[in-house]
Design a protein around this motif. Structure first.
Motif, PDB file in Angstrom:
ATOM      1  N   VAL A  98       0.848  -1.182   0.000  1.00 16.02           N
ATOM      2  CA  VAL A  98       0.000   0.000   0.000  1.00 16.02           C
ATOM      3  C   VAL A  98       0.888   1.239   0.000  1.00 16.02           C
ATOM      4  O   VAL A  98       2.016   1.200   0.498  1.00 16.02           O
ATOM      5  CB  VAL A  98      -0.947  -0.007   1.219  1.00 16.02           C
ATOM      6  CG1 VAL A  98      -0.158   0.076   2.517  1.00 16.02           C
ATOM      7  CG2 VAL A  98      -1.988   1.086   1.140  1.00 16.02           C
ATOM      8  N   GLN A  99       0.389   2.318  -0.557  1.00 13.00           N
ATOM      9  CA  GLN A  99       1.145   3.567  -0.569  1.00 13.00           C
ATOM     10  C   GLN A  99       1.015   4.294   0.764  1.00 13.00           C
ATOM     11  O   GLN A  99       0.058   4.066   1.522  1.00 13.00           O
ATOM     12  CB  GLN A  99       0.654   4.467  -1.700  1.00 13.00           C
ATOM     13  CG  GLN A  99       0.977   3.949  -3.086  1.00 13.00           C
ATOM     14  CD  GLN A  99       0.585   4.932  -4.173  1.00 13.00           C
ATOM     15  OE1 GLN A  99      -0.306   5.757  -3.992  1.00 13.00           O
ATOM     16  NE2 GLN A  99       1.253   4.844  -5.313  1.00 13.00           N
ATOM     17  N   THR A 100       1.945   5.158   1.038  1.00  6.74           N
ATOM     18  CA  THR A 100       1.881   5.992   2.234  1.00  6.74           C
ATOM     19  C   THR A 100       0.544   6.720   2.285  1.00  6.74           C
ATOM     20  O   THR A 100       0.084   7.276   1.287  1.00  6.74           O
ATOM     21  CB  THR A 100       3.017   7.013   2.235  1.00  6.74           C
ATOM     22  OG1 THR A 100       4.270   6.309   2.305  1.00  6.74           O
ATOM     23  CG2 THR A 100       2.913   7.949   3.426  1.00  6.74           C
ATOM     24  N   GLY A 103      -2.264   5.179   2.864  1.00  8.32           N
ATOM     25  CA  GLY A 103      -3.309   4.216   2.569  1.00  8.32           C
ATOM     26  C   GLY A 103      -3.758   3.441   3.785  1.00  8.32           C
ATOM     27  O   GLY A 103      -3.294   3.672   4.905  1.00  8.32           O
ATOM     28  N   LYS A 126       2.275   4.584   7.273  1.00 11.75           N
ATOM     29  CA  LYS A 126       3.570   5.202   7.022  1.00 11.75           C
ATOM     30  C   LYS A 126       4.577   4.117   6.634  1.00 11.75           C
ATOM     31  O   LYS A 126       4.392   2.946   7.008  1.00 11.75           O
ATOM     32  CB  LYS A 126       4.052   5.917   8.282  1.00 11.75           C
ATOM     33  CG  LYS A 126       3.086   6.952   8.822  1.00 11.75           C
ATOM     34  CD  LYS A 126       3.591   7.540  10.129  1.00 11.75           C
ATOM     35  CE  LYS A 126       2.611   8.548  10.697  1.00 11.75           C
ATOM     36  NZ  LYS A 126       3.093   9.133  11.979  1.00 11.75           N
ATOM     37  N   PRO A 127       5.648   4.461   5.951  1.00 14.15           N
ATOM     38  CA  PRO A 127       6.650   3.448   5.564  1.00 14.15           C
ATOM     39  C   PRO A 127       7.206   2.662   6.753  1.00 14.15           C
ATOM     40  O   PRO A 127       7.529   1.474   6.610  1.00 14.15           O
ATOM     41  CB  PRO A 127       7.734   4.286   4.893  1.00 14.15           C
ATOM     42  CG  PRO A 127       6.997   5.454   4.323  1.00 14.15           C
ATOM     43  CD  PRO A 127       5.931   5.763   5.329  1.00 14.15           C
ATOM     44  N   THR A 163       6.010  -0.882   7.741  1.00 15.40           N
ATOM     45  CA  THR A 163       6.378  -2.069   6.975  1.00 15.40           C
ATOM     46  C   THR A 163       6.944  -3.135   7.905  1.00 15.40           C
ATOM     47  O   THR A 163       7.924  -2.906   8.600  1.00 15.40           O
ATOM     48  CB  THR A 163       7.411  -1.716   5.897  1.00 15.40           C
ATOM     49  OG1 THR A 163       6.800  -0.825   4.950  1.00 15.40           O
ATOM     50  CG2 THR A 163       7.906  -2.960   5.184  1.00 15.40           C
ATOM     51  N   VAL A 174       4.588  -0.706   3.091  1.00 15.03           N
ATOM     52  CA  VAL A 174       4.096   0.637   2.806  1.00 15.03           C
ATOM     53  C   VAL A 174       5.161   1.362   1.996  1.00 15.03           C
ATOM     54  O   VAL A 174       6.279   1.567   2.477  1.00 15.03           O
ATOM     55  CB  VAL A 174       3.791   1.409   4.096  1.00 15.03           C
ATOM     56  CG1 VAL A 174       3.183   2.772   3.767  1.00 15.03           C
ATOM     57  CG2 VAL A 174       2.856   0.607   4.994  1.00 15.03           C
ATOM     58  N   SER A 175       4.807   1.718   0.787  1.00 14.37           N
ATOM     59  CA  SER A 175       5.763   2.389  -0.092  1.00 14.37           C
ATOM     60  C   SER A 175       5.692   3.895   0.105  1.00 14.37           C
ATOM     61  O   SER A 175       4.620   4.457   0.354  1.00 14.37           O
ATOM     62  CB  SER A 175       5.471   2.035  -1.549  1.00 14.37           C
ATOM     63  OG  SER A 175       4.191   2.505  -1.923  1.00 14.37           O
ATOM     64  N   SER A 176       6.835   4.542  -0.041  1.00 16.22           N
ATOM     65  CA  SER A 176       6.896   6.000   0.157  1.00 16.22           C
ATOM     66  C   SER A 176       6.673   6.742  -1.156  1.00 16.22           C
ATOM     67  O   SER A 176       6.624   6.160  -2.216  1.00 16.22           O
ATOM     68  CB  SER A 176       8.239   6.385   0.751  1.00 16.22           C
ATOM     69  OG  SER A 176       9.283   5.920  -0.080  1.00 16.22           O
TER      70      SER A 176
END
Length: 123
Positions: free
Chosen positions: A12-14, A16, A87-88, A91, A121-123
């Motif tokens: 998921v993206q930051t 999300g 947030k990243p 992860t 979680v991708s930044s």
């Protein structure tokens, strides 16, 4: 003996959201406080959240307070963790476990761990 299976992880993206599930089988968890923990690569497993057997009492790590919500459905023998505003640093592999006491924020106070579900979680 109880078996726990976590699911719902993913990429998921930051910012999300994800909802994790912890399904129990073998015996009911309705009479047990439950906990969620996470472990990032190279780090120790850390407490995330806990919920009492009736859902009336919950606890959170300071790092997730206000963004994560723990809940349970005793009819389904399942515990959930809703994670918002991710947030990243979130992860990690996320685990649920059955509380046996005496301190609900400590790994040593839990047994019957699941195999974990990965959250990235991708930044």
């Amino acid at each position: 003996q109880v078996q726990l299976v976590e699911s719902g992880g993913g990429l998921v993206q930051t910012g999300g959201s994800l909802r994790l599930s912890c399904a129990a089988s073998g015996r009911t968890i309705n009479y047990s406080r439950m906990g969620w923990f996470r472990q990032a690569p190279g780090k120790e497993r850390e407490f995330v959240s806990t919920i009492s057997r009736d859902g009336g009492d919950t606890g959170y790590a300071d790092s997730v307070k206000g963004r994560f919500t723990v809940s349970r459905d005793n009819a389904k023998n399942t515990v959930y963790l809703l994670m918002n505003s991710l947030k990243p640093e979130a992860t990690a592999a996320y685990y649920c476990a059955v509380y046996i006491g005496p301190n609900w924020s400590r790994v040593q106070s839990y047994n019957y761990w699941g195999q974990g579900t990965q959250v990235t979680v991708s930044s």
